[in-house]
Design a protein around this motif. Structure first.
Motif, mmCIF file in Angstrom:
data_model
loop_
_atom_site.group_PDB
_atom_site.id
_atom_site.type_symbol
_atom_site.label_atom_id
_atom_site.label_comp_id
_atom_site.label_asym_id
_atom_site.label_seq_id
_atom_site.Cartn_x
_atom_site.Cartn_y
_atom_site.Cartn_z
ATOM 1 N N MET A 96 -4.325 6.380 12.098
ATOM 2 C CA MET A 96 -3.340 5.632 12.514
ATOM 3 C C MET A 96 -2.300 6.476 12.749
ATOM 4 O O MET A 96 -1.881 7.415 11.943
ATOM 5 C CB MET A 96 -2.898 4.951 10.924
ATOM 6 N N SER A 97 -1.429 5.960 13.623
ATOM 7 C CA SER A 97 -0.187 6.845 14.039
ATOM 8 C C SER A 97 1.212 6.189 13.447
ATOM 9 O O SER A 97 1.167 5.193 12.950
ATOM 10 C CB SER A 97 -0.183 6.953 15.589
ATOM 11 N N SER A 98 2.101 7.031 13.680
ATOM 12 C CA SER A 98 3.507 6.782 13.136
ATOM 13 C C SER A 98 3.973 5.702 14.017
ATOM 14 O O SER A 98 4.730 4.821 13.313
ATOM 15 C CB SER A 98 4.551 7.943 13.097
ATOM 16 N N SER A 99 3.590 5.578 15.301
ATOM 17 C CA SER A 99 4.091 4.306 15.832
ATOM 18 C C SER A 99 3.686 2.987 15.377
ATOM 19 O O SER A 99 4.268 2.101 15.542
ATOM 20 C CB SER A 99 3.529 4.440 17.494
ATOM 21 N N GLU A 100 2.568 2.961 14.671
ATOM 22 C CA GLU A 100 2.019 1.780 13.951
ATOM 23 C C GLU A 100 2.874 1.220 12.725
ATOM 24 O O GLU A 100 3.328 0.226 12.546
ATOM 25 C CB GLU A 100 0.650 1.676 13.780
ATOM 26 N N ILE A 101 3.201 2.501 12.089
ATOM 27 C CA ILE A 101 4.027 2.236 10.789
ATOM 28 C C ILE A 101 5.494 2.041 11.529
ATOM 29 O O ILE A 101 6.179 0.808 10.917
ATOM 30 C CB ILE A 101 4.184 3.701 9.940
ATOM 31 N N LEU A 102 6.101 2.558 12.505
ATOM 32 C CA LEU A 102 7.350 2.084 13.016
ATOM 33 C C LEU A 102 7.571 0.796 13.664
ATOM 34 O O LEU A 102 8.552 0.156 13.250
ATOM 35 C CB LEU A 102 7.838 3.208 14.050
ATOM 36 N N ALA A 103 6.343 0.243 14.049
ATOM 37 C CA ALA A 103 6.352 -0.990 14.498
ATOM 38 C C ALA A 103 6.642 -2.194 13.330
ATOM 39 O O ALA A 103 7.070 -3.255 13.705
ATOM 40 C CB ALA A 103 4.927 -1.453 15.317
ATOM 41 N N GLU A 104 6.282 -1.867 12.264
ATOM 42 C CA GLU A 104 6.440 -2.633 10.922
ATOM 43 C C GLU A 104 7.821 -2.646 10.390
ATOM 44 O O GLU A 104 8.090 -3.439 9.598
ATOM 45 C CB GLU A 104 5.315 -2.465 10.166
ATOM 46 N N LEU A 105 8.769 -1.768 10.858
ATOM 47 C CA LEU A 105 9.976 -1.247 10.325
ATOM 48 C C LEU A 105 11.006 -2.010 11.044
ATOM 49 O O LEU A 105 10.986 -2.096 12.216
ATOM 50 C CB LEU A 105 10.185 0.102 10.052
ATOM 51 N N LYS A 106 12.160 -2.141 10.403
ATOM 52 C CA LYS A 106 13.489 -2.679 11.206
ATOM 53 C C LYS A 106 14.351 -1.542 11.172
ATOM 54 O O LYS A 106 14.771 -0.648 10.384
ATOM 55 C CB LYS A 106 14.043 -3.797 10.238
ATOM 56 N N GLY A 107 15.337 -1.653 12.390
ATOM 57 C CA GLY A 107 16.283 -0.607 12.534
ATOM 58 C C GLY A 107 15.865 0.514 12.825
ATOM 59 O O GLY A 107 16.324 1.519 12.526
ATOM 60 N N VAL A 108 14.723 0.898 13.379
ATOM 61 C CA VAL A 108 14.341 2.027 13.846
ATOM 62 C C VAL A 108 15.104 2.801 15.069
ATOM 63 O O VAL A 108 15.313 2.187 15.664
ATOM 64 C CB VAL A 108 12.741 2.111 14.139
ATOM 65 N N ARG A 109 15.448 4.080 14.683
ATOM 66 C CA ARG A 109 16.108 4.946 15.593
ATOM 67 C C ARG A 109 15.517 6.336 15.562
ATOM 68 O O ARG A 109 15.262 6.834 14.565
ATOM 69 C CB ARG A 109 17.634 4.809 14.951
ATOM 70 N N GLU A 110 15.393 6.890 16.771
ATOM 71 C CA GLU A 110 14.862 8.078 16.870
ATOM 72 C C GLU A 110 15.846 9.309 16.620
ATOM 73 O O GLU A 110 17.102 9.037 17.132
ATOM 74 C CB GLU A 110 14.394 8.444 18.430
ATOM 75 N N ARG A 111 15.558 10.116 15.702
ATOM 76 C CA ARG A 111 16.450 11.046 15.324
ATOM 77 C C ARG A 111 16.164 12.422 16.175
ATOM 78 O O ARG A 111 17.109 13.160 16.682
ATOM 79 C CB ARG A 111 16.122 11.468 13.700
ATOM 80 N N SER A 112 15.106 12.707 16.211
ATOM 81 C CA SER A 112 14.592 13.876 17.211
ATOM 82 C C SER A 112 13.190 13.734 17.503
ATOM 83 O O SER A 112 12.399 12.814 17.162
ATOM 84 C CB SER A 112 14.824 15.263 16.515
ATOM 85 N N TYR A 113 12.361 14.684 18.203
ATOM 86 C CA TYR A 113 11.277 14.279 18.571
ATOM 87 C C TYR A 113 10.352 14.544 17.232
ATOM 88 O O TYR A 113 10.302 15.552 16.571
ATOM 89 C CB TYR A 113 10.830 15.372 19.541
ATOM 90 N N GLY A 114 9.515 13.318 17.052
ATOM 91 C CA GLY A 114 8.793 13.378 15.876
ATOM 92 C C GLY A 114 9.357 12.937 14.738
ATOM 93 O O GLY A 114 8.860 12.801 13.468
#
Length: 103
Positions: free
Chosen positions: A1-19
């Protein structure tokens, strides 16, 4: 499983830097409390709640297991796509950073 699958379940996601991303903690009652989500070159994901919730508690709240933190083999590192290099960044203090392609 990748972080994108975890991020899809969270609210208010913002990219801080690459990865690296921030989002709201699903366990904190107040929405100002943040999570830090990181993915390393090997694909392993790290979750840190600044209020002290454990990673397994956060994953349980979004319906995932701790297995979600490790990638399915084989995971190959991929370089950032061109769009990532051409996009301007915003520091936490509000200052803008020019795109990586201009630095």
């Amino acid at each position: 499983m990748s972080s994108s699958e975890i991020l899809a379940e969270l609210k208010g996601v913002r990219e801080r830097s690459y990865g690296e991303w921030t989002s709201f903690c699903p366990l904190c009652a107040v929405r100002k409390h943040r999570l830090l989500i990181r993915e390393d070159a090997a694909g392993q994901t790290d979750i840190h709640c600044f209020r002290g919730h454990e990673d397994w508690e956060i994953l349980q709240a979004i319906g995932k297991t701790r297995r979600a933190l490790w990638p399915r083999p084989p995971h190959k590192y991929h370089a950032p796509d061109q769009e990532w290099w051409d996009r301007a960044r915003l520091f936490a203090n509000g200052k803008r950073l020019p795109p990586m392609s201009e630095q």
